[in-house]
Design an enzyme around this catalytic site. Sequence first.
Site, PDB file in Angstrom:
ATOM      1  CE  LYS A  29      -2.179  -0.858   3.868  1.00 49.51           C
ATOM      2  NZ  LYS A  29      -1.743  -2.156   4.396  1.00 49.51           N
ATOM      3  NE  ARG A 104      -3.902  -1.459  10.399  1.00 48.11           N
ATOM      4  CZ  ARG A 104      -2.922  -0.984   9.632  1.00 48.11           C
ATOM      5  NH1 ARG A 104      -3.033   0.181   9.055  1.00 48.11           N
ATOM      6  NH2 ARG A 104      -1.843  -1.700   9.432  1.00 48.11           N
ATOM      7  NE  ARG A 143       7.673  -3.740   5.825  1.00 46.10           N
ATOM      8  CZ  ARG A 143       6.374  -3.439   5.796  1.00 46.10           C
ATOM      9  NH1 ARG A 143       5.864  -2.798   4.769  1.00 46.10           N
ATOM     10  NH2 ARG A 143       5.583  -3.793   6.779  1.00 46.10           N
ATOM     11  NE  ARG A 149       6.840  -1.044   9.685  1.00 44.27           N
ATOM     12  CZ  ARG A 149       5.663  -0.989   9.078  1.00 44.27           C
ATOM     13  NH1 ARG A 149       5.556  -0.367   7.916  1.00 44.27           N
ATOM     14  NH2 ARG A 149       4.616  -1.565   9.607  1.00 44.27           N
ATOM     15  NE  ARG A 160       2.492  -5.321  11.168  1.00 43.68           N
ATOM     16  CZ  ARG A 160       3.575  -5.239  10.383  1.00 43.68           C
ATOM     17  NH1 ARG A 160       4.717  -5.770  10.781  1.00 43.68           N
ATOM     18  NH2 ARG A 160       3.508  -4.622   9.240  1.00 43.68           N
TER      19      ARG A 160
HETATM   20  P1  ADP Z   1       1.226  -2.288   7.767  1.00 41.46           P
HETATM   21  O1  ADP Z   1       0.308  -1.894   6.651  1.00 41.46           O
HETATM   22  O2  ADP Z   1       2.496  -2.885   7.259  1.00 41.46           O
HETATM   23  O3  ADP Z   1       0.559  -3.081   8.837  1.00 41.46           O
HETATM   24  P2  ADP Z   1       1.190   0.404   8.856  1.00 41.46           P
HETATM   25  O4  ADP Z   1       2.360   1.257   8.646  1.00 41.46           O
HETATM   26  O5  ADP Z   1      -0.068   0.733   8.115  1.00 41.46           O
HETATM   27  O6  ADP Z   1       1.742  -1.029   8.524  1.00 41.46           O
HETATM   28  O7  ADP Z   1       0.830   0.335  10.406  1.00 41.46           O
HETATM   29  C1  ADP Z   1       1.754  -0.053  11.390  1.00 41.46           C
HETATM   30  C2  ADP Z   1       1.053  -0.183  12.745  1.00 41.46           C
HETATM   31  O8  ADP Z   1       0.500   1.103  13.139  1.00 41.46           O
HETATM   32  C3  ADP Z   1      -0.139  -1.130  12.777  1.00 41.46           C
HETATM   33  O9  ADP Z   1       0.237  -2.473  12.991  1.00 41.46           O
HETATM   34  C4  ADP Z   1      -0.952  -0.545  13.938  1.00 41.46           C
HETATM   35  O10 ADP Z   1      -0.439  -0.912  15.190  1.00 41.46           O
HETATM   36  C5  ADP Z   1      -0.754   0.955  13.805  1.00 41.46           C
HETATM   37  N1  ADP Z   1      -1.822   1.555  12.969  1.00 41.46           N
HETATM   38  C6  ADP Z   1      -1.652   2.114  11.729  1.00 41.46           C
HETATM   39  N2  ADP Z   1      -2.822   2.533  11.234  1.00 41.46           N
HETATM   40  C7  ADP Z   1      -3.761   2.220  12.171  1.00 41.46           C
HETATM   41  C8  ADP Z   1      -5.180   2.383  12.243  1.00 41.46           C
HETATM   42  N3  ADP Z   1      -5.870   2.950  11.242  1.00 41.46           N
HETATM   43  N4  ADP Z   1      -5.821   1.958  13.354  1.00 41.46           N
HETATM   44  C9  ADP Z   1      -5.153   1.410  14.361  1.00 41.46           C
HETATM   45  N5  ADP Z   1      -3.832   1.207  14.362  1.00 41.46           N
HETATM   46  C10 ADP Z   1      -3.130   1.611  13.279  1.00 41.46           C
END
Ligand code: ADP
Length: 215
Positions: A29, A104, A143, A149, A160
Site C-alpha cells: 500500500k 482499519r 523488509r 521497523r 498483525r
Molecule cells: P502495515 O500496513 O504494514 O501493517 P502500517 O504502517 O499501516 O503497517 O501500520 C503499522 C502499525 O501502526 C499497525 O500495525 C498498527 O499498530 C498501527 N496503525 C496504523 N494505522 C492504524 C489504524 N488505522 N488503526 C489502528 N492502528 C493503526
Amino acid sequence: MTNISGPMPGENFLHMLNIVIFGPPGSGKGTQSARIVKKYDLIHLSTGDMMREEMKNDTPLGREVRGYIDKGLLVPDEVVLKEIDMHINRHLDKPGFIFDGFPRTIVQARALDQMLEAEGLPISLVISVDVEEEELFKRMMGRGEDSGRSDDAEHIIRRRLEVYKEQTLPLISYYMEQGKIASINGMSPVDQVFDKITRAIDTYLESQTVLPVVD
Ligand code: ADP
C-alpha cells in the site's frame, strides 16, 4: 461528483478524488500510494507513517502508541481518528486524499464517512490490493532486515496478519455494500500493480464507475 445545480453548503468542489487503499500488511500500500499521489496530486494520509513519526520524535502520543504497535495490535480508534481529523482539516484545499492503512476497523470506516460527508467529500473508490498470505509473510520478513521497523519481526508479523483478518477484513463487505471496491491482484511486480490501479482510477475519473476487478 459533478453537481449541475451548484454547490450545496459544505460542498467543496476542489476535492474530486478521495481514495482508500486497502490491503493486508505487506501488500504494498505504501509503495503504491507514493506513486498514486504523484500522478494524481493527492495528499497521502498514512496512519502508520503518522504513528511512526510520533514514535521517532518521542512525543506523548508516540509513547502511548508504541505499546500497541510493537505488539502488532491496533492503536485505539479514538487516537487514530483524532490524528486523521487533524490532517484532513489541514489540507481541505487540495484535490483529494489517499487514505493508507486507514480505516482499519468498522468504527474507523463509519467515522471517516461522517467526517467526509460533513465536508461534502465522499470516498470515491476503495482500491483493495490482494496478496496471498505466504507472499505477505515473505515480503515483511525481508523488509524487517532493512526497514528497522520494530514490528517486522516474525511473531509480530503473525499477530498483525491475525488482527488484519479479524478487525480489518470485515471492511470489504462494508465498502462492497457501497459499491466502492476495486479489487487489484497485488501479486505482480510493482509497475504492473500500479498500471492496474491507474486503470481503476482513470475509469472512475472518466465515468464515475468502479471496476469491481482489475486483473
Ligand atoms: P502495515 O500496513 O504494514 O501493517 P502500517 O504502517 O499501516 O503497517 O501500520 C503499522 C502499525 O501502526 C499497525 O500495525 C498498527 O499498530 C498501527 N496503525 C496504523 N494505522 C492504524 C489504524 N488505522 N488503526 C489502528 N492502528 C493503526
